[in-house]
Design a protein around this motif. Sequence first.
Motif, PDB file in Angstrom:
ATOM      1  N   CYS A 175      15.077  74.708  16.509  1.00  0.00           N
ATOM      2  CA  CYS A 175      16.196  73.780  16.348  1.00  0.00           C
ATOM      3  C   CYS A 175      15.997  72.957  15.078  1.00  0.00           C
ATOM      4  N   PRO A 176      16.873  73.101  14.085  1.00  0.00           N
ATOM      5  CA  PRO A 176      16.718  72.344  12.838  1.00  0.00           C
ATOM      6  C   PRO A 176      16.732  70.830  13.042  1.00  0.00           C
ATOM      7  N   LEU A 177      17.540  70.335  13.987  1.00  0.00           N
ATOM      8  CA  LEU A 177      17.606  68.897  14.216  1.00  0.00           C
ATOM      9  C   LEU A 177      16.278  68.381  14.771  1.00  0.00           C
ATOM     10  N   ALA A 178      15.715  69.087  15.732  1.00  0.00           N
ATOM     11  CA  ALA A 178      14.418  68.678  16.270  1.00  0.00           C
ATOM     12  C   ALA A 178      13.350  68.708  15.184  1.00  0.00           C
ATOM     13  N   ARG A 179      13.405  69.727  14.350  1.00  0.00           N
ATOM     14  CA  ARG A 179      12.439  69.834  13.257  1.00  0.00           C
ATOM     15  C   ARG A 179      12.579  68.672  12.277  1.00  0.00           C
ATOM     16  N   ALA A 180      13.823  68.297  11.951  1.00  0.00           N
ATOM     17  CA  ALA A 180      14.058  67.180  11.042  1.00  0.00           C
ATOM     18  C   ALA A 180      13.573  65.861  11.643  1.00  0.00           C
ATOM     19  N   LEU A 181      13.766  65.682  12.919  1.00  0.00           N
ATOM     20  CA  LEU A 181      13.300  64.468  13.584  1.00  0.00           C
ATOM     21  C   LEU A 181      11.775  64.391  13.579  1.00  0.00           C
ATOM     22  N   ARG A 182      11.131  65.497  13.894  1.00  0.00           N
ATOM     23  CA  ARG A 182       9.662  65.505  13.911  1.00  0.00           C
ATOM     24  C   ARG A 182       9.101  65.231  12.514  1.00  0.00           C
ATOM     25  N   THR A 183       9.739  65.811  11.499  1.00  0.00           N
ATOM     26  CA  THR A 183       9.309  65.549  10.120  1.00  0.00           C
ATOM     27  C   THR A 183       9.458  64.080   9.787  1.00  0.00           C
ATOM     28  N   ARG A 184      10.547  63.478  10.209  1.00  0.00           N
ATOM     29  CA  ARG A 184      10.789  62.055   9.950  1.00  0.00           C
ATOM     30  C   ARG A 184       9.727  61.193  10.615  1.00  0.00           C
ATOM     31  N   PHE A 185       9.391  61.503  11.855  1.00  0.00           N
ATOM     32  CA  PHE A 185       8.375  60.721  12.554  1.00  0.00           C
ATOM     33  C   PHE A 185       7.006  60.860  11.880  1.00  0.00           C
ATOM     34  N   ARG A 186       6.679  62.065  11.461  1.00  0.00           N
ATOM     35  CA  ARG A 186       5.372  62.278  10.815  1.00  0.00           C
ATOM     36  C   ARG A 186       5.292  61.517   9.492  1.00  0.00           C
ATOM     37  N   ARG A 187       6.375  61.545   8.720  1.00  0.00           N
ATOM     38  CA  ARG A 187       6.366  60.870   7.423  1.00  0.00           C
ATOM     39  C   ARG A 187       6.296  59.354   7.570  1.00  0.00           C
ATOM     40  N   SER A 188       6.931  58.829   8.609  1.00  0.00           N
ATOM     41  CA  SER A 188       6.923  57.379   8.811  1.00  0.00           C
ATOM     42  C   SER A 188       5.642  56.904   9.485  1.00  0.00           C
ATOM     43  N   GLY A 189       4.980  57.823  10.188  1.00  0.00           N
ATOM     44  CA  GLY A 189       3.790  57.443  10.941  1.00  0.00           C
ATOM     45  C   GLY A 189       4.109  56.716  12.231  1.00  0.00           C
ATOM     46  N   ILE A 190       5.384  56.666  12.585  1.00  0.00           N
ATOM     47  CA  ILE A 190       5.808  56.019  13.829  1.00  0.00           C
ATOM     48  C   ILE A 190       6.350  57.107  14.756  1.00  0.00           C
ATOM     49  N   PHE A 191       5.769  57.194  15.942  1.00  0.00           N
ATOM     50  CA  PHE A 191       6.082  58.295  16.848  1.00  0.00           C
ATOM     51  C   PHE A 191       6.618  57.776  18.186  1.00  0.00           C
ATOM     52  N   PRO A 192       7.395  58.608  18.892  1.00  0.00           N
ATOM     53  CA  PRO A 192       7.786  58.253  20.256  1.00  0.00           C
ATOM     54  C   PRO A 192       6.551  57.973  21.102  1.00  0.00           C
ATOM     55  N   ARG A 193       6.617  56.944  21.921  1.00  0.00           N
ATOM     56  CA  ARG A 193       5.449  56.528  22.698  1.00  0.00           C
ATOM     57  C   ARG A 193       5.402  57.168  24.077  1.00  0.00           C
ATOM     58  N   ARG A 194       6.456  57.861  24.441  1.00  0.00           N
ATOM     59  CA  ARG A 194       6.484  58.591  25.701  1.00  0.00           C
ATOM     60  C   ARG A 194       7.100  59.966  25.455  1.00  0.00           C
ATOM     61  N   LYS A 195       6.759  60.906  26.302  1.00  0.00           N
ATOM     62  CA  LYS A 195       7.410  62.207  26.242  1.00  0.00           C
ATOM     63  C   LYS A 195       8.831  62.071  26.765  1.00  0.00           C
ATOM     64  N   PHE A 196       9.737  62.920  26.265  1.00  0.00           N
ATOM     65  CA  PHE A 196      11.104  62.924  26.764  1.00  0.00           C
ATOM     66  C   PHE A 196      11.665  64.338  26.664  1.00  0.00           C
ATOM     67  N   ARG A 197      12.612  64.623  27.537  1.00  0.00           N
ATOM     68  CA  ARG A 197      13.146  65.985  27.628  1.00  0.00           C
ATOM     69  C   ARG A 197      14.427  66.114  26.818  1.00  0.00           C
ATOM     70  N   CYS A 198      14.584  67.288  26.194  1.00  0.00           N
ATOM     71  CA  CYS A 198      15.737  67.571  25.333  1.00  0.00           C
ATOM     72  C   CYS A 198      16.474  68.815  25.804  1.00  0.00           C
ATOM     73  N   VAL A 199      17.758  68.869  25.502  1.00  0.00           N
ATOM     74  CA  VAL A 199      18.549  70.085  25.655  1.00  0.00           C
ATOM     75  C   VAL A 199      18.683  70.695  24.265  1.00  0.00           C
ATOM     76  N   TYR A 200      18.458  71.993  24.164  1.00  0.00           N
ATOM     77  CA  TYR A 200      18.482  72.630  22.847  1.00  0.00           C
ATOM     78  C   TYR A 200      18.764  74.126  22.997  1.00  0.00           C
TER      79      TYR A 200
END
Length: 254
Positions: A175-200
């Motif tokens: 999923c390109p959107l999920a990939r873009a979000l993960r890249t954004r979190f890695r670059r910022s160094g700020i990550f989701p603090r809990r797991k969460f479920r997605c539809v994709y």
Amino acid sequence: MDYNIFENFERTRLLAGDSMMKALADTRVLIFGVGGVGSWCAESLARTGIGSITMVDPDTVAQSNINRQLPATTGTVGLPKVEVLADRLASINPEARIEGVAGRYTPENAAGFGIESYDYVIDAIDSLTDKADLILRCTDPATAPRRAFFSSMGAARKLDPSMISTAEFWKVEGCPLARALRTRFRRSGIFPRRKFRCVYSPESLPHRAEGPAGVNGTFAHTTAIFGLTLASLVIRAIYADYPPEGIALTGKAQ
């Protein structure tokens, strides 16, 4: 609400039972984005008996929405999506507390939505910046919803409903959107603090016609199934707290 006499939900009650029907009526859900995905999610929740639904979306109905969005018809073009949907959901369940907020979630106004006062929050927004911030807020224990947060990844350029699935955010594949979000979190160094479920869906169809830059093609059945699957995550979470008496959720006798 007396679901024993409220026939609108009798077929739901046969599966859910009286205790779960009361739990559904007492549940508060907040939905960000009521376009091709979020609108179908809202309708499914209303038809299942959720007692409080708040919808947030800044847009009015456009003619280009008619191919896939529940509030969009030739008669509603130009009207705020949340107003059209609020009227529709109120006609489905007059006992429910339905609120439409004609506004946009942003990092600047996020605190004003009172996310932590809701049981479930649904993310069906498109903006990468807003979506990333909503994910961070809804996975921070200090500002998270009381029960769970669920997010839709990209629903455009899909055809095969059998490929639509759910997964924990970091396990979403293709999923390109999920990939873009993960890249954004890695670059910022700020990550989701809990797991969460997605539809994709990992599917990505090629464009067969030219359109405006940045606009992807969509089919109604796939965006709707994304939304219905989001609704199912809420309903399944509530159902898990109310298994049939003497029966485990696996179907085996206790």
